[in-house]
Design a protein around this motif. Structure first.
Motif, short mmCIF file in Angstrom:
data_model
loop_
_atom_site.label_atom_id
_atom_site.label_comp_id
_atom_site.label_asym_id
_atom_site.label_seq_id
_atom_site.Cartn_x
_atom_site.Cartn_y
_atom_site.Cartn_z
N GLY A 152 -2.71 -17.41 2.16
CA GLY A 152 -3.25 -16.06 2.19
C GLY A 152 -2.83 -15.25 3.41
O GLY A 152 -2.32 -15.78 4.40
N SER A 153 -3.07 -13.96 3.32
CA SER A 153 -2.74 -13.01 4.39
C SER A 153 -4.01 -12.34 4.88
O SER A 153 -4.95 -12.13 4.10
N ILE A 154 -4.02 -11.99 6.15
CA ILE A 154 -5.16 -11.28 6.71
C ILE A 154 -4.65 -10.05 7.46
O ILE A 154 -3.70 -10.11 8.23
N VAL A 155 -5.27 -8.90 7.16
CA VAL A 155 -4.88 -7.61 7.75
C VAL A 155 -6.10 -7.06 8.47
O VAL A 155 -7.17 -6.92 7.86
N ILE A 156 -5.94 -6.75 9.76
CA ILE A 156 -7.09 -6.44 10.60
C ILE A 156 -6.92 -5.11 11.32
O ILE A 156 -5.86 -4.84 11.90
N SER A 157 -7.97 -4.30 11.29
CA SER A 157 -8.02 -3.11 12.12
C SER A 157 -8.49 -3.49 13.51
O SER A 157 -9.46 -4.24 13.67
N GLU A 158 -7.82 -2.97 14.51
CA GLU A 158 -8.17 -3.29 15.90
C GLU A 158 -9.36 -2.46 16.37
O GLU A 158 -9.48 -2.09 17.55
N SER A 201 -8.98 6.05 9.00
CA SER A 201 -8.46 4.77 9.50
C SER A 201 -8.44 3.69 8.43
O SER A 201 -7.56 2.83 8.41
N ASN A 202 -9.41 3.70 7.52
CA ASN A 202 -9.42 2.68 6.47
C ASN A 202 -8.32 2.91 5.45
O ASN A 202 -7.82 1.97 4.84
N VAL A 203 -7.94 4.17 5.26
CA VAL A 203 -6.80 4.46 4.38
C VAL A 203 -5.51 3.98 5.04
O VAL A 203 -4.60 3.48 4.37
N VAL A 204 -5.43 4.11 6.35
CA VAL A 204 -4.31 3.53 7.10
C VAL A 204 -4.24 2.03 6.83
O VAL A 204 -3.17 1.46 6.57
N LEU A 205 -5.40 1.38 6.86
CA LEU A 205 -5.47 -0.07 6.65
C LEU A 205 -4.95 -0.46 5.26
O LEU A 205 -4.29 -1.50 5.10
N LEU A 206 -5.22 0.37 4.27
CA LEU A 206 -4.69 0.11 2.93
C LEU A 206 -3.17 0.23 2.91
O LEU A 206 -2.48 -0.57 2.25
N GLY A 207 -2.64 1.23 3.62
CA GLY A 207 -1.19 1.37 3.72
C GLY A 207 -0.55 0.17 4.39
O GLY A 207 0.48 -0.35 3.94
N VAL A 208 -1.17 -0.29 5.46
CA VAL A 208 -0.67 -1.48 6.17
C VAL A 208 -0.68 -2.68 5.23
O VAL A 208 0.29 -3.44 5.16
N THR A 209 -1.77 -2.85 4.51
CA THR A 209 -1.89 -4.00 3.60
C THR A 209 -0.81 -3.98 2.53
O THR A 209 -0.16 -4.99 2.26
#
Length: 202
Positions: free
Chosen positions: A93-99, A149-157
């Motif tokens: 699995g992968s984990i994507v984290i907001s700082e 910022s959460n939409v950014v997180l979706l883009g990163v993911t």
């Protein structure tokens, strides 16, 4: 079409965890998944307590809760909260984290110093090599609204996770649908999403 794909979104109450989950559910349907099941678990406090959201898709998923060791992706809206759910991550699995850092009341009361990003990243690397940590608030601010910022997180993911089955176009369509009553926010959120994608590519 993938028979089963499971995503956890985790963070604290008030961070938009449920909104991220709703966007993923809608985008999964736009991507062609006929069966999408969502679920959530609230912490002790609606705002500030731990919160997790499940998004399960594919014909081989049953029930709303992701079993331990089965999450293909864990998306974290808060840095320390990512450690709480590592036992749910699958072997590959992968984990994507907001700082983003939100010290809990328990940490404050006990006088515990918030760990730095490098320490948390090191702990993550003991579990998986598929770790991406991004300062989503800075990117969202540059896009025009820190609340994106959460939409950014979706883009990163969508860019960082290999084989992510929800397409970028489907995510964009879900974002547009979510802000259809506030059209002025559509452009800034699409920009934030694309900046998240480009952060990984660069």
């Amino acid at each position: 079409m993938i028979n089963k794909y499971e995503i956890m979104i985790v963070g604290t109450g008030g961070q938009g965890v449920l909104s991220v989950g709703s966007l993923l559910e809608q985008a999964a349907k736009f991507s062609g998944f006929d069966k999408v099941i969502g679920g959530e678990i609230h912490g002790l406090a609606q705002r500030g307590g731990s919160l997790s959201k499940y998004v399960r898709m594919g014909e081989d998923v049953f029930g709303p809760v992701i079993p331990l060791g089965n999450a293909d992706v864990i998306i974290c809206t808060e840095l320390v909260e990512s450690l709480r759910y590592l036992d749910h991550l699958s072997e590959d699995g992968s984990i994507v984290i907001s700082e983003t850092t939100i010290p809990s009341f328990a940490m404050w009361a006990a006088g515990i110093e918030y760990p730095d990003t490098d320490k948390i990243a090191g702990l993550m690397k003991n579990i998986t090599d598929n770790v991406t940590i991004v300062n989503t608030q800075d990117i969202a601010t540059k896009a025009g609204n820190i609340l994106a910022s959460n939409v950014v997180l979706l883009g990163v993911t969508s860019s960082a996770v290999s084989g992510f089955p929800i397409t970028t176009e489907s995510l964009k369509e879900a974002i547009k649908l979510n802000f259809r009553d506030r059209e002025r926010l559509i452009d800034v959120n699409i920009k934030a999403f694309e900046m998240g994608i480009n952060t990984v590519k660069s």
